[in-house]
Scaffold this active site. Structure first.
Site, mmCIF file in Angstrom:
data_model
loop_
_atom_site.group_PDB
_atom_site.id
_atom_site.type_symbol
_atom_site.label_atom_id
_atom_site.label_comp_id
_atom_site.label_asym_id
_atom_site.label_seq_id
_atom_site.Cartn_x
_atom_site.Cartn_y
_atom_site.Cartn_z
ATOM 1 N N CYS A 112 0.806 -1.229 0.000
ATOM 2 C CA CYS A 112 0.000 0.000 0.000
ATOM 3 C C CYS A 112 0.836 1.275 0.000
ATOM 4 C CB CYS A 112 -0.962 -0.001 1.182
ATOM 5 S SG CYS A 112 -2.149 -1.349 1.107
ATOM 6 N N HIS A 254 -2.798 7.313 2.630
ATOM 7 C CA HIS A 254 -3.326 6.025 2.186
ATOM 8 C C HIS A 254 -4.670 5.791 2.864
ATOM 9 C CE1 HIS A 254 -3.920 1.942 1.270
ATOM 10 N NE2 HIS A 254 -3.556 1.472 2.448
ATOM 11 N N ASN A 284 -10.279 0.359 0.827
ATOM 12 C CA ASN A 284 -8.815 0.416 0.723
ATOM 13 C C ASN A 284 -8.415 -0.185 -0.624
ATOM 14 O OD1 ASN A 284 -6.073 -0.112 0.818
ATOM 15 N ND2 ASN A 284 -6.073 -0.829 2.938
HETATM 16 N N1 COA Z 1 -17.606 -7.786 10.956
HETATM 17 C C1 COA Z 1 -18.009 -8.013 12.222
HETATM 18 N N2 COA Z 1 -17.160 -8.312 13.212
HETATM 19 C C2 COA Z 1 -15.856 -8.359 12.898
HETATM 20 C C3 COA Z 1 -15.368 -8.133 11.619
HETATM 21 C C4 COA Z 1 -16.306 -7.843 10.622
HETATM 22 N N3 COA Z 1 -15.946 -7.604 9.356
HETATM 23 N N4 COA Z 1 -14.028 -8.251 11.619
HETATM 24 C C5 COA Z 1 -13.676 -8.544 12.883
HETATM 25 N N5 COA Z 1 -14.787 -8.623 13.653
HETATM 26 C C6 COA Z 1 -14.872 -8.915 15.082
HETATM 27 C C7 COA Z 1 -13.725 -9.744 15.576
HETATM 28 O O1 COA Z 1 -13.976 -11.118 15.366
HETATM 29 C C8 COA Z 1 -13.714 -9.395 17.042
HETATM 30 O O2 COA Z 1 -14.727 -10.116 17.699
HETATM 31 P P1 COA Z 1 -14.489 -10.706 19.184
HETATM 32 O O3 COA Z 1 -14.264 -9.481 20.037
HETATM 33 O O4 COA Z 1 -15.773 -11.406 19.453
HETATM 34 O O5 COA Z 1 -13.288 -11.578 19.082
HETATM 35 C C9 COA Z 1 -14.133 -7.921 17.066
HETATM 36 O O6 COA Z 1 -14.790 -7.688 15.792
HETATM 37 C C10 COA Z 1 -12.981 -6.971 17.189
HETATM 38 O O7 COA Z 1 -11.947 -7.406 16.302
HETATM 39 P P2 COA Z 1 -10.650 -6.576 16.080
HETATM 40 O O8 COA Z 1 -9.763 -7.310 15.155
HETATM 41 O O9 COA Z 1 -10.135 -6.166 17.434
HETATM 42 O O10 COA Z 1 -11.288 -5.314 15.346
HETATM 43 P P3 COA Z 1 -10.607 -3.945 15.044
HETATM 44 O O11 COA Z 1 -11.348 -2.862 15.687
HETATM 45 O O12 COA Z 1 -9.117 -4.001 15.202
HETATM 46 O O13 COA Z 1 -10.930 -3.813 13.494
HETATM 47 C C11 COA Z 1 -9.770 -3.989 11.435
HETATM 48 C C12 COA Z 1 -10.390 -4.751 12.591
HETATM 49 C C13 COA Z 1 -9.172 -4.994 10.471
HETATM 50 C C14 COA Z 1 -10.865 -3.180 10.745
HETATM 51 C C15 COA Z 1 -8.709 -3.019 11.988
HETATM 52 O O14 COA Z 1 -7.818 -3.722 12.826
HETATM 53 C C16 COA Z 1 -7.932 -2.349 10.917
HETATM 54 O O15 COA Z 1 -8.462 -1.579 10.137
HETATM 55 N N6 COA Z 1 -6.622 -2.571 10.866
HETATM 56 C C17 COA Z 1 -5.779 -1.986 9.865
HETATM 57 C C18 COA Z 1 -6.004 -2.689 8.568
HETATM 58 C C19 COA Z 1 -5.341 -1.990 7.456
HETATM 59 O O16 COA Z 1 -5.285 -0.802 7.437
HETATM 60 N N7 COA Z 1 -4.840 -2.759 6.520
HETATM 61 C C20 COA Z 1 -4.204 -2.282 5.374
HETATM 62 C C21 COA Z 1 -3.024 -1.503 5.711
HETATM 63 S S1 COA Z 1 -2.201 -1.050 4.305
#
Ligand code: COA
Length: 333
Positions: A112, A254, A284
Site C-alpha cells: 500500500c 493512504h 482500501n
Molecule cells: N464484521 C463483524 N465483526 C468483525 C469483523 C467484521 N468484518 N471483523 C472482525 N470482527 C470482530 C472480531 O472477530 C472481534 O470479535 P471478538 O471481540 O468477538 O473476538 C471484534 O470484531 C474486534 O476485532 P478486532 O480485530 O479487534 O477489530 P478492530 O477494531 O481491530 O478492526 C480492522 C479490525 C481490520 C478493521 C482493523 O484492525 C484495521 O483496520 N486494521 C488496519 C487494517 C489496514 O489498514 N490494513 C491495510 C493496511 S495497508
C-alpha cells in the site's frame, strides 16, 4: 542541473460493479453498522471476473494523460501488489496498450506504500535524465486475493486504479514533488502477507496450504504501526522542507481505515477536516488509493492551486513513505 518531477495530470478509474456493506453481510457474518463504525467504509468497487490489474491501469493512465493534455510519456511505472502475473511485470503491458511500446516500464512492489515509492522512483528517472515524463500508476484487483472466509480483510479492500503524470521541471513550480521519505521494517513482514505464489512457498516443494493464495493480515498490529509510521514519516518530510504542521492545507494519506486517517491527523495536531479522502466510497484500494483520492479530491474542488499537500502511505512489508507538493493547476479526470 537535475530536474524536479512536477505533477501535471491526474486520473482514476473504478470498475463499475459496486459492492455495499449490506451485500457483504449477505455472505459473511458482518454488518453495515460494524464496517462503518470500525473502518468508515460504506461501499467499494469490485472488478468483474476476468478483469486484471493492467485493464484498470490502462484506463487510469489514459485519464491522467488526458488530464495533462498529453498523449504519451517516456516511462510507465506501475505500483501494485496484485500484478497480472508473477512474471513479467505489468507495466510493459500497460505501456504497450497505451501506445507507448519502447517506453521504460517496470513495476514497484511496496504494497500500500507502492504509489509513494513509485513517485520517488519516477522522480529519480527524471533527475537522472532517463525520462522527461513518467506515468505513475497505482492499480489493484484486490478482490482476487481476498479470502471469502476472512471477514477482517474482505470488508476493507476494494479494486481500482489511479495515475499521475510527472514531467521534468523546476523545484519552485507548483506540482514539484519532494522531499521524499521512504522506509521499511521487514521484521513485520508477516503482518500483511500472501504466503503462496513466491519462491519461499514453491521452493519448499510442498503444496500450498488451503487459503495461502489469499492475503492474511494482523489488523491491530497493522493499525498501530500505520499511525506511528505515517506520522513519523510526515514529520520527517515537513522538517526537511521547513514546513510546520499548521502550514499543511491538505493531507492525502493512504485510505486504509477512517480511524487510522483520523488518528494520524490527531497525532500530527492537524484538524481532521484537512485530511481529504474517499474511503467511504471506495474502501482500501492498496497502491491505487492515493492517486484515486487525489483525482477524486481534485474533481470535487477539495484541492486548489497552491495548496500545501502531504502525501503519506503505509503498507505491507512493512513499508511507509511520504512526500510534499504545492498543488498545481490541474483537472482530475
Ligand atoms: N464484521 C463483524 N465483526 C468483525 C469483523 C467484521 N468484518 N471483523 C472482525 N470482527 C470482530 C472480531 O472477530 C472481534 O470479535 P471478538 O471481540 O468477538 O473476538 C471484534 O470484531 C474486534 O476485532 P478486532 O480485530 O479487534 O477489530 P478492530 O477494531 O481491530 O478492526 C480492522 C479490525 C481490520 C478493521 C482493523 O484492525 C484495521 O483496520 N486494521 C488496519 C487494517 C489496514 O489498514 N490494513 C491495510 C493496511 S495497508
Amino acid at each position: 542541473m537535475s530536474s524536479a518531477a512536477v505533477l501535471c495530470g491526474v486520473g482514476a478509474y473504478l470498475p463499475p460493479r459496486l459492492v455495499t456493506n449490506d451485500d457483504l453481510a449477505l455472505r459473511m457474518d458482518t454488518s453495515d453498522e460494524w464496517i462503518r463504525s470500525r473502518t468508515g467504509i460504506g461501499r467499494r468497487h469490485f472488478a468483474d471476473p476476468g478483469t486484471a490489474t493492467s485493464d484498470l491501469a490502462v484506463e487510469a493512465g489514459a485519464r491522467a494523460l488526458k488530464s495533462a493534455g498529453r498523449d504519451g510519456a517516456d516511462a510507465v511505472v506501475v505500483a501494485t501488489m496484485t500484478p497480472d502475473h508473477p512474471c513479467p511485470a505489468t507495466a510493459p503491458t500497460v505501456a504497450s496498450r497505451l501506445g507507448l511500446t519502447g517506453a521504460t516500464a517496470f513495476d514497484v512492489s511496496a504494497v500500500c506504500s507502492g504509489f509513494v515509492y513509485a513517485l520517488a522512483t519516477a522522480a529519480g528517472l527524471i533527475a537522472t535524465g532517463v525520462a522527461r515524463s513518467v506515468l505513475v500508476i497505482g492499480a489493484e484487483v484486490n478482490s482476487t486475493v481476498l479470502n471469502p472466509d476472512d471477514r477482517s480483510t474482505s470488508v476493507i479492500f476494494g479494486d481500482g486504479a489511479g495515475a499521475v503524470l510527472l514531467r521534468a521541471g523546476t523545484d519552485d513550480e507548483y506540482g514539484a514533488l519532494g522531499p521524499f521519505d521512504l522506509g521499511s521494517d521487514g521484521t513485520g513482514a508477516e503482518h500483511i502477507m500472501i504466503a503462496a505464489g513466491g519462491s519461499r512457498g514453491r521452493g519448499s516443494g510442498a503444496e500450498p496450504a488451503p487459503g495461502d493464495q489469499y492475503m492474511a493480515m494482523h489488523g491491530q498490529e497493522v493499525f498501530r504501526h500505520a499511525v506511528l509510521r505515517m506520522s513519523a514519516s510526515a514529520r520527517h518530510v515537513l522538517a526537511q522542507a521547513g514546513w510546520g504542521v499548521p502550514d499543511l492545507d491538505r493531507v492525502v494519506s493512504h485510505q486504509a481505515n477512517q480511524r487510522i486517517i483520523n488518528q494520524l491527523a490527531d497525532d500530527l495536531g492537524l484538524p481532521r477536516d484537512r485530511a481529504v479522502g474517499n474511503i467511504a466510497r471506495v474502501g482500501n484500494t492498496g497502491a491505487a488509493s492515493i492517486p484515486i483520492a487525489l483525482a477524486d479530491a481534485c474533481s470535487r474542488g477539495e484541492l486548489n492551486e497552491g495548496d500545501r499537500v502531504l502525501l503519506t502511505a503505509f503498507g505491507g512489508g512493512l513499508t511507509w513513505g511520504s512526500t510534499l507538493l504545492r498543488w498545481p493547476r490541474v483537472d482530475g479526470v
